[in-house]
Scaffold this active site. Structure first.
Site, PDB file in Angstrom:
ATOM      1  N   HIS A 102      36.643  23.689  40.238  1.00 39.54           N
ATOM      2  CA  HIS A 102      35.901  24.939  40.410  1.00 39.54           C
ATOM      3  C   HIS A 102      34.398  24.685  40.499  1.00 39.54           C
ATOM      4  O   HIS A 102      33.595  25.262  39.762  1.00 39.54           O
ATOM      5  CB  HIS A 102      36.212  25.898  39.252  1.00 39.54           C
ATOM      6  N   GLU A 159      46.336  27.408  40.058  1.00 37.10           N
ATOM      7  CA  GLU A 159      47.021  28.166  39.005  1.00 37.10           C
ATOM      8  C   GLU A 159      48.079  27.257  38.394  1.00 37.10           C
ATOM      9  O   GLU A 159      49.024  26.856  39.098  1.00 37.10           O
ATOM     10  CB  GLU A 159      47.670  29.421  39.584  1.00 37.10           C
ATOM     11  N   ARG A 192      40.701  32.141  44.437  1.00 34.84           N
ATOM     12  CA  ARG A 192      41.389  32.207  43.150  1.00 34.84           C
ATOM     13  C   ARG A 192      42.715  31.475  43.264  1.00 34.84           C
ATOM     14  O   ARG A 192      43.420  31.584  44.273  1.00 34.84           O
ATOM     15  CB  ARG A 192      41.629  33.667  42.721  1.00 34.84           C
TER      16      ARG A 192
END
Length: 325
Positions: free
Chosen positions: A283, A262, A236
């Site tokens: 991703h 992020e 993540r």
């Protein structure tokens, strides 16, 4: 699930398998339970979910009094499963174990390419368009007796460890929930996170997204990476302080393979898109293309087990919301 994903997800005989054990309705693509038909919801006994599934709130569950199981044909259940699901005794299954396989394969490739500096030499070759001097370029690089640090003994982390086992690599592992005895059975050396970061030539992140793991790789910890080390993140984006990482990557001191960031999509002006020491992907490490079929058929297996009155093979519980990605 989302309005289009079912076309790929339920291809290659998966829908026929579902229909052999259940009455399946694929005419309604529910992305918002509030807008769904009450009669249709009232008849539902099993939800077959995937990316884009709406949140199973108390109100939504109240409208599905016959619901007994949720079978998620993907990885994380955090985006749609709530505490209300557990309180109602609804059984949940996830194909996270199936989705872990391509992520681990992606990670293995990234580790081997990073240690051998494959992307760097490819760029050098493309620019020079002549045979480069390989011996001086590769001095100190390669996969023999390199140290790889795995952060998190998750499904993916453990699978990566398995894939690395036949290779001449030394593997370090950090996981606060693992003891040394268990680590020995995995064939790894259990160490603290800072020690892992200092000693590893490649660090690969496989920890869950939790409040306590946010920016676990902050400026201080990133500074512990040795010169030329590679940081791989397929977990993540929030686990890494993107600004701090970008600063170190711009300096050229370290390398990175980033499948998640992020924010999810970096700003258009971000150096991450163009830095020669960064491989940035959108991703893609998880299931894509025909890899969706693996998750689908694992999930259909679970529906078949439910129809036979058998327990799920890949049942998950409330701890999945607090201990997994």
């Amino acid at each position: 699930m989302g309005p289009e994903i079912h076309r790929s997800l339920l291809a290659e005989g998966a829908l026929d398998r579902l229909r052999s054990v259940a009455c399946v309705d694929t005419s309604a693509h529910i992305t918002d339970f509030a807008a769904a038909d009450d009669v249709e919801l009232a008849a539902v006994e099993v939800l077959f979910t995937h990316w884009g599934a709406p949140l199973l709130t108390e109100d939504a569950l109240r409208r599905m009094p016959r619901l007994r199981a949720v079978v998620h044909a993907a990885g994380s259940i955090k985006h749609h499963i709530t505490d209300s699901v557990w309180k109602r005794g609804i059984t949940v299954s996830s194909a996270a174990a199936a989705n872990a396989l391509p992520v681990a394969e992606f990670t293995l490739a990234a580790i081997l390419f990073a240690n051998k500096r494959v992307l760097d030499i490819a760029r050098t070759y493309a620019q020079a368009r002549e045979q480069p001097a390989l011996l001086p370029y590769f001095a100190g690089h390669g996969n023999y007796h390199r140290t790889v640090g795995i952060v998190g003994a998750s499904r993916i982390g453990r699978r990566v460890v398995e894939l690395l086992r036949p290779l001449d690599l030394h593997v370090l592992l950090h996981d606060p929930y693992l003891d040394r005895g268990h680590a020995r059975t995995l064939g790894v050396e259990l160490v603290g996170l800072d020690e892992l970061v200092r000693r590893s030539h490649v660090v690969s992140i496989h920890a869950p997204q939790l409040p306590e793991t946010r920016h676990m790789f902050d400026a201080r910890r990133l500074a512990l990476l040795q010169d030329g080390a590679t940081l791989i993140n397929t977990a993540r984006g929030s686990l890494v302080d993107t600004d701090a990482l970008t600063e170190r990557l711009v300096s050229g001191r370290i390398h990175a393979v980033l499948d998640v960031t992020e924010p999810d999509v970096p700003p258009a002006a971000s150096p991450l898109y163009t830095l020669p020491n960064v491989l940035l992907t959108p991703h893609i490490a998880g299931s894509l293309g025909n890899e969706l079929g693996r998750m689908t058929h694992w999930a259909v297996d679970e529906v078949e087990r439910y129809a036979q009155g058998l327990p799920f093979t890949y049942a998950v519980g409330p701890d999945e919301l607090t201990r997994s990605a």
